[in-house]
Design a protein around this motif. Structure first.
Motif, PDB file in Angstrom:
ATOM      1  N   ARG A  71      11.287  15.874  18.240  1.00  0.00           N
ATOM      2  CA  ARG A  71      10.231  15.128  18.934  1.00  0.00           C
ATOM      3  C   ARG A  71       9.018  15.213  18.211  1.00  0.00           C
ATOM      4  N   ASP A  72       8.704  16.238  17.504  1.00  0.00           N
ATOM      5  CA  ASP A  72       7.509  16.632  16.496  1.00  0.00           C
ATOM      6  C   ASP A  72       7.533  15.810  15.222  1.00  0.00           C
ATOM      7  N   LEU A  73       8.898  15.480  14.890  1.00  0.00           N
ATOM      8  CA  LEU A  73       8.866  14.638  13.654  1.00  0.00           C
ATOM      9  C   LEU A  73       7.865  13.692  13.180  1.00  0.00           C
ATOM     10  N   PRO A  74       7.636  12.768  14.024  1.00  0.00           N
ATOM     11  CA  PRO A  74       6.473  11.668  13.608  1.00  0.00           C
ATOM     12  C   PRO A  74       5.138  12.588  13.253  1.00  0.00           C
ATOM     13  N   ARG A  75       4.897  13.479  14.109  1.00  0.00           N
ATOM     14  CA  ARG A  75       3.535  14.265  14.033  1.00  0.00           C
ATOM     15  C   ARG A  75       3.727  15.110  12.669  1.00  0.00           C
TER      16      ARG A  75
END
Length: 139
Positions: A122-126
């Protein structure tokens, strides 16, 4: 296929585990590395040498309850143990001759994820959009 499938299994492990919320994700993975330490215990083919490895990984897993780095170290240790078993011992899955080799391919994928902090998909784009950190030297 002997390399691609274990890599995909490692990525799948990372993706599924990253859905567990922290701090439970780290604790769950510490338990997983403790279990991995005992994976060869019932027939690894290295005799009494299996017991010290279980003890080492139990210690690493205990330290991993508070540190992703220790969990990553545990997966790297298990990678080495997989290689030893592939060359000299019995496979991790008795009916799959190259299973220890596959495990030795899969485990570093998991180790890399752990050594980078066990982030969530879930944090990958950030994480990908963050500016790179540039180290500066101070006197």
């Amino acid at each position: 296929m002997n390399i691609v499938v274990p890599l995909l299994i490692g990525v799948l492990y990372v993706c599924l585990n990253s859905l567990i919320r922290e701090p439970h994700r780290r604790r769950f993975n510490a338990i997983m590395i403790a279990g991995a330490g005992a994976a060869y215990l019932s027939g690894g083919g290295l005799g009494a040498w299996e017991f010290p490895f279980v003890a080492v990984l139990a210690y690493v897993a205990f330290r991993g309850l508070e540190s992703w780095r220790w969990i990553g170290v545990g997966w790297l240790l298990h990678t080495g143990w997989d290689i030893v078993h592939h060359l000299k011992g019995n496979p991790i899955i008795p009916f799959a001759h190259d299973s220890s080799f596959g495990c030795a391919i899969c485990d570093p994928v998991i180790a890399l994820w752990c050594l980078t902090g066990g982030w969530s998909v879930r944090d990958l784009p950030r994480l990908l959009s963050a500016p790179p950190v540039v180290a500066t030297r101070t006197r």
